[in-house]
Design an enzyme around this catalytic site. Sequence first.
Site, PDB file in Angstrom:
ATOM      1  N   GLU A   1      49.043  44.622  45.232  1.00 38.58           N
ATOM      2  CA  GLU A   1      47.602  44.575  44.954  1.00 38.58           C
ATOM      3  C   GLU A   1      46.932  43.405  45.689  1.00 38.58           C
ATOM      4  O   GLU A   1      45.803  43.530  46.166  1.00 38.58           O
ATOM      5  CB  GLU A   1      47.357  44.476  43.448  1.00 38.58           C
TER       6      GLU A   1
ATOM      7  N   GLY B   1      49.532  51.712  37.830  1.00 32.72           N
ATOM      8  CA  GLY B   1      50.238  50.443  37.741  1.00 32.72           C
ATOM      9  C   GLY B   1      49.292  49.263  37.804  1.00 32.72           C
ATOM     10  O   GLY B   1      49.394  48.325  37.018  1.00 32.72           O
ATOM     11  N   ALA B   2      48.326  49.314  38.725  1.00 35.90           N
ATOM     12  CA  ALA B   2      47.379  48.219  38.890  1.00 35.90           C
ATOM     13  C   ALA B   2      46.296  48.683  39.847  1.00 35.90           C
ATOM     14  O   ALA B   2      46.410  49.728  40.498  1.00 35.90           O
ATOM     15  CB  ALA B   2      48.076  46.968  39.429  1.00 35.90           C
ATOM     16  N   MET B   3      45.229  47.885  39.947  1.00 37.69           N
ATOM     17  CA  MET B   3      44.095  48.230  40.799  1.00 37.69           C
ATOM     18  C   MET B   3      43.590  46.987  41.505  1.00 37.69           C
ATOM     19  O   MET B   3      43.367  45.956  40.875  1.00 37.69           O
ATOM     20  CB  MET B   3      42.980  48.855  39.946  1.00 37.69           C
ATOM     21  N   GLU B   4      43.350  47.126  42.818  1.00 36.04           N
ATOM     22  CA  GLU B   4      43.070  45.986  43.688  1.00 36.04           C
ATOM     23  C   GLU B   4      41.612  45.595  43.754  1.00 36.04           C
ATOM     24  O   GLU B   4      41.179  45.028  44.765  1.00 36.04           O
ATOM     25  CB  GLU B   4      43.574  46.293  45.103  1.00 36.04           C
TER      26      GLU B   4
ATOM     27  N   HIS C   1      46.309  44.260  49.313  1.00 34.35           N
ATOM     28  CA  HIS C   1      45.170  45.161  49.495  1.00 34.35           C
ATOM     29  C   HIS C   1      43.885  44.398  49.839  1.00 34.35           C
ATOM     30  O   HIS C   1      42.938  45.007  50.340  1.00 34.35           O
ATOM     31  CB  HIS C   1      44.926  45.960  48.219  1.00 34.35           C
TER      32      HIS C   1
ATOM     33  N   GLU D   1      47.153  52.791  51.514  1.00 35.02           N
ATOM     34  CA  GLU D   1      48.310  52.744  50.621  1.00 35.02           C
ATOM     35  C   GLU D   1      49.632  52.702  51.372  1.00 35.02           C
ATOM     36  O   GLU D   1      50.530  51.939  51.021  1.00 35.02           O
ATOM     37  CB  GLU D   1      48.273  53.923  49.647  1.00 35.02           C
TER      38      GLU D   1
END
Length: 850
Positions: A291, A254-257, A294, A313
Amino acid sequence: MKDASSQTIHLSDYRPPAWLIDEVTLTFRLHPSETRVHSRIRFRPNPATTDREFFLHGQDLTLIYATIDGQPVTPELTAAGLVATVPDAPFTWEAEVQIDPAANTSLNGLYMSNGLYCTQCEAEGFRKITYYPDRPDVMTRFRVIIESDAPVRLSNGNPVRNDASCAEWHDPWPKPAYLFALVAGALVSVDDSFTTASGRKVSLQIWVRAGDEGKCGYAMDALKRSMKWDEEVYGREYDLDLFMIVAVDDFNMGAMENKGLNIFNSKYVLASPETATDRDFELIEGIIAHEYFHNWTGNRITCRDWFQLCLKEGLTVFRDQQFSGDMRSHAVNRIENVLQLRARQFREDNGPLAHPVRPESYIEINNFYTATVYEKGAEVIGMLKSLVGDDGYARALDLYFDRHDGDAATIEDWLKVFEDATDRDLTQFRGWYSQAGTPRLSVSEDYGNGSYTLTFRQETPPTPGQPDKKPQVLPIAVGLLNPNGDEIQPTTVLEMTETEQSFTFENLSAKPVPSILRGFSAPVILTRETSAGERAFLLAHDTDPFNKWEAGRALAKDVLTRMVTDHGAPPPLLLDALHRVALDDTLDPAFRALALHLPSEDDIAQALFDGGVTPDPTAIHTARNALRTAIGEHMAGDLKALHADMAVPGPYSPDASAAGRRALRNTALALLTRIDGGAAAAAQYAQADNMTEQLGALASLLDIGKGANETAQFYRQWRADRLVIDKWFALQVSQAAPESAAAIAGALTGHKDFDWKNPNRFRSVLGVLTTNTAGFHTPSGAGYSLLADWLIKLDPLNPQTAARLSAGFETWRRYDPDRQALLRAQLTRIAATPNLSRDTSEMVARILGD
């Protein structure tokens, strides 16, 4: 199966890194097929260990040269990286490698997405960029130089140089390699700013392809609200001068922090009323928040090793759920979260893929980005907060940030701050991190002389590798109602620590009706002998929104299971109860919509299986459709008015109030369509000015086997919008009749717009097929063979996505022998594929369980 990379990694084998890093400088000379990466890394011995082996991870790299303190060396190259002889003192390592981003179809490491250079390094993608100790407990400051004529060149931290041929970035905060990011290509930015609580101005940028600028407004608004909320609720202020988001079409997750440079699947950034549904807007809001959060719970404090993944997470999911509740409705948000937990995590916990929130071992870490780690991990934190109270939770989090800022932490570190902040022994609570499975909580009651006793018993079934279970700590939120519907005991949290435990309430004038597990206070399966009349009573009178909804859900599930096994008709009690809820204007329309949604076919299949009945997917589908039709007929006199009343006047807004009204409007439309032949749905489709109502109308038409003209028109209207066409693919498969679902999915894989190398598009057909329970499990086995064919095809290119979608087979043992034989045959065929990836090999082996 492929043997070379099937080595199991165990938590118990953890050892501190032999070498730490003071600073790293990376220079990228970008080229689609011949990118050069030069690394300069200052190593020093780790005083915490006497181990001095020098090993760097590396995968799919061509080593050009390497030096130590300026002197050429020839390291030994292995399948996993390289080893070299080094001084027993600080030294500088330099190396240059060549990589091929264009050929990197795994979408891990540095790869190309429609001409855009992009990275994804979590969990172990950095080793595909250069030789490096690619583990989360090695943290350092990064200096990145990007040599390219690309118009935009981005990396982590703050920019220090940007000219025609070169860009340079410095990240002042130490980070592990998995948080590294680089993006370069033709992009445009949507700019804004945020002023922190301390008065510091932070520049905000969302980078997208030209033409998508008008779809970033909601994402930017969600980002600013997330930043403000994290300051107000957790006291966490952003720590760089710049925060960037990049929308990428080809992305496995979905996405990356990544620190300061979040990379997102474009579906979780881009939205407009015409192209995105209310659910899309809600997901964008939640994932942007996740994100961003995070930055502290994941970046400033990361995890020591990947077994601690739930630390970052689970906590961040819990935080984004809190945020979504504050932004929208806590009651509705809680119900939606539990629906997802039960659909994904309970299924996982009750099958061959069950594992603890903190696993003890793995072969491929990518296979443990699971609902158990994320959703159940969040539930564990929610229980912890219930047990220590709001003040105790706040004190513990403050201590966590103070004590572990800059650390690579563990679950033990996390629980220790709670023990220190609240003076509470959490020894038994640790079991939630180490023990797999969903506890079954049964309850009996006794009343006499004004005394009411609830006796609870917990039992967790065996799971793979864990046959024997211990009792868990369970916070059980309970309220009591008088027979007239008045609440006589407000919500009280009972703490259960034994296998069997009783709790007594005194001085009651009559036997109460219990409301148990309010707010879904623990992730358990509750069983209690009760009547349909009592469930209807709770649906009408319970003051706890979750349990009010749960009562109706349980009543509907009971009815559906009896309709499948006894072929009976829906009872008036259920139809009347749902009718009252639908028309109750004192209730949130979003709540009413959820109350009218029946349990899924997969949910009913699991309920039957748990009750000792082999589920028949076709019979379940038939019964569920019959109940939906009966509800529509029972409410026939009010559905048109309800549908009309829920129309939202004025311009479209994605706010919770308007979205709730549209949810109830579409729910009413789906029921109305079952009795009016699709007339109202066709009219709504023609008049819709937003995607929520257009797609809702099309779904209702397809549900009754109509809508061919509208489906064709939808494609013509939106064929240039990649994200909307994902919806077009998905809807045709999800709404297909069981007997035709596999054939429709197969035909769609031949469509000219089916780009099977794009994860979103692949999931929109093959992933959605597995959620059409009766269609996937059609007796012919056509769904099984179609999925297996495509997983075998995808695995060499993108093993991560292939492995995740193989979970569609995980419930194979609950079906009849004929289906089991067909499912096993396909799993065995996948397992026998030459050179099958480590990712998919592990998943299929666990599913087969042989």
